[in-house]
Motif scaffolding. Sequence first.
Motif, PDB file in Angstrom:
ATOM      1  N   ARG A  88      40.043  45.681  48.765  1.00  0.00           N
ATOM      2  CA  ARG A  88      41.487  45.722  48.585  1.00  0.00           C
ATOM      3  C   ARG A  88      41.919  47.083  48.056  1.00  0.00           C
ATOM      4  O   ARG A  88      42.937  47.645  48.480  1.00  0.00           O
ATOM      5  N   VAL A 109      47.488  40.580  58.959  1.00  0.00           N
ATOM      6  CA  VAL A 109      47.764  39.770  57.768  1.00  0.00           C
ATOM      7  C   VAL A 109      48.872  38.759  58.064  1.00  0.00           C
ATOM      8  O   VAL A 109      48.774  37.594  57.679  1.00  0.00           O
ATOM      9  N   ARG A 154      47.953  40.261  50.608  1.00  0.00           N
ATOM     10  CA  ARG A 154      47.263  40.777  51.783  1.00  0.00           C
ATOM     11  C   ARG A 154      46.241  39.811  52.371  1.00  0.00           C
ATOM     12  O   ARG A 154      45.683  40.068  53.422  1.00  0.00           O
ATOM     13  N   TRP A 195      46.533  52.342  53.236  1.00  0.00           N
ATOM     14  CA  TRP A 195      47.895  51.964  53.622  1.00  0.00           C
ATOM     15  C   TRP A 195      48.917  53.004  53.155  1.00  0.00           C
ATOM     16  O   TRP A 195      49.947  53.196  53.779  1.00  0.00           O
ATOM     17  N   GLU A 253      44.488  49.623  49.953  1.00  0.00           N
ATOM     18  CA  GLU A 253      45.731  50.115  49.362  1.00  0.00           C
ATOM     19  C   GLU A 253      45.840  51.628  49.513  1.00  0.00           C
ATOM     20  O   GLU A 253      46.909  52.164  49.811  1.00  0.00           O
ATOM     21  N   TYR A 292      54.021  39.031  52.615  1.00  0.00           N
ATOM     22  CA  TYR A 292      53.437  40.361  52.825  1.00  0.00           C
ATOM     23  C   TYR A 292      54.269  41.459  52.168  1.00  0.00           C
ATOM     24  O   TYR A 292      53.746  42.294  51.427  1.00  0.00           O
ATOM     25  N   THR A 296      51.175  47.322  43.327  1.00  0.00           N
ATOM     26  CA  THR A 296      50.730  46.027  43.845  1.00  0.00           C
ATOM     27  C   THR A 296      50.531  45.022  42.709  1.00  0.00           C
ATOM     28  O   THR A 296      49.876  45.315  41.714  1.00  0.00           O
TER      29      THR A 296
END
Length: 713
Positions: free
Chosen positions: A75, A427, A452, A82, A79, A446, A35
Amino acid sequence: MADSEAGAATPYPYVSSRATNLDLSQLPPVYVLATHLSIDEQHEAEDVLSGGGAPLTYDIKEANLVLANVSRTRRAKSELQWKGVRLENVSSEDGLHVSRSAPAPGDSTPAKKRRLANARDSRGQRAVEVIDPSTASETEEEQVDTKPLSQLSLSRVSTSSSVETSYPSSIPESFTDKVKVVRLDWLNDSLIAGKIQSLGPYTIYEAKLLRTGEPALESLSMVKSVAIKPHSMIEKSPYLKEGVFPGIVERANADPKPAIKRYNKHSRIRDAAKRDVLGKSFSSSTQAASQPNTQSITRPTQLLHQTTSEYDEAVSSTLPALPDWVKEKKLYACERATPLNSPNKDFIAELKKIKLARMLTLDEIGVRAYSTSIASLAAYPYPIQSTREILALPGCDQKITQLFHEYKTTNHLQAVEDLEADPALKVLREFYEIWGVGAKTAREFYYDKGWRDLDDIVEHGWRTLSRVQQIGVKYYDEFLTKISRAEVESITATITHHAKLVTDANVETIIVGGYRRGKTESGDVDVILSHRNEAMTYNLIDRVVRSLEKEGWITHTLTLNLTNTKRNQEPLAISAAIQGGHGFDTLDKALVVWQDPAWPTKEADLAANPRAKNPNPHRRVDIIISPWRTVGCAIAGWTSGTTFQRDLRRYAKYRKGWKFDSSGVRERGTGRWIDLEGWSNKRTRCTSWQEAERKVFEGMGLVYREPWDRCTG
């Protein structure tokens, strides 16, 4: 040369004696999160780790230490989730550490505003200041700044040969069944210091891992085509054993095959776009993660239960008589009345949510299909009681019937709940609501950028945004606030006053859009200006905007088009219309940001602080100029709902062989202008814009529909 320029010239300065001799072998399995990093930046970080002997892994589920270029706890947790990492629920005080810089004494400025204080755009000007009052309670988590790896201070690492060749790297705490997300600055600072730094100040998030039964290994053992048992797999991966961390090449060769794809971007929404929304879930789950990508989770199909008594009894006698447009199967929305308030508005609201999801997945066919069905349901004047009524409506098929049956039975739609629970769609919806951002751009933000939330856009992509998008982010909350009818009228009165100043008292002003359809609140203000003397409408938009800017009503002019003036105010040529790219409207117009320059305490506020801010909200205003010869077409187009506009064009094309545009109508075969409003003959010219609009409907062979009967959405 400035540091930033040097970093741009050599963006990945990792190779140094200090970097290659740092002993990282005692670290737990490490994973580098991609990321906010380019592939090259991620590779450089991985090379530094592997060069120091760190047990690098490319499966985040095997990692106990995650290095990331993110700054906030929520965040970091998102992550991990996800990517399928299973975490135990921990309290906010349990194992969470955030390194944050304290503000200056007495500084009450929100963290988000402080981050933007020194940001500058590509021209060196100070960036637009964005203040989101909703983040006031989140400042503790948002004060750590992330930055591209190329801008980290790794470039300052010395390459001196006098550096010690190894450093003790004691990691006192146990990482068993635990994962830590650590800022990438830790690696940078360790290289600069020449020894491993304590993880504490750099830790963003820490949680316990759920490894019960090793589900990933269990799922592989169930596949008959893979004749490898979980225990043998563990034996073939010696780095999983406690305290054994061989070289990266040896470990990679020892891993079971097939190997993990390192850069395979997972797109739940792109996959979902290829599936039918009905009966399937967009949300990911542990079960889905362990199954092949070709499989999807489905629910049992909702069957329409009917008994023979429903046919024996005269059901039709209990139902209202079908409207004529239903009996005649009139498909185009412009052929029927669609009121503002439908008796079936609750069910329609659910369908609109599915339609939005189709839009965000770039499913144009699905969007058109749902738009047609919704417009047909909205035009039906009675509360729907039976699925037979839906099947009788033009544009409604078995799918809509099944959805209605489910909604009537359960008072909700499972497909909608699945969509609303999907984190990616949440998002995408937030990005889609930014002024100047469409569905395609929202998906780029995205998937391609990895953003995000709005903070990510501000921190990592502000300079890459267009001016319209920057304004959309800056006034995000204000633009989402609805505008009352009284305020719409006040804004229009001001525009009319300035239009008369630059022309004369005969200028005509028409409020269109949702206001004219009868909405109590509007998202923006749409105003058409016209004049019977075409010389007065020539370049009128430029003169009106300049006058409004001079008095401070317009804070930003985002778009100012003189398309119609440049073609001498003639209707769009058929050759240009057929080629496309012009949309529904080719008139002169300006899209501006509006703010009332006056407020009750203005003089006192400015006396106390000459830089006091105007508290009035910013509004989106569209000012359109139409010559009188085609003012009826402009008003019909800008007043009607979206589906009504679309069907007006389709009706003109397939029933008349014409090309309908807000600048006029032309015959597709010859390009001849169709003078629906009788402009060519002075005796037949319209004396009012209301008459002109009615003549457009009459000339197209349509029954005139009042503005409040064009609410198709």
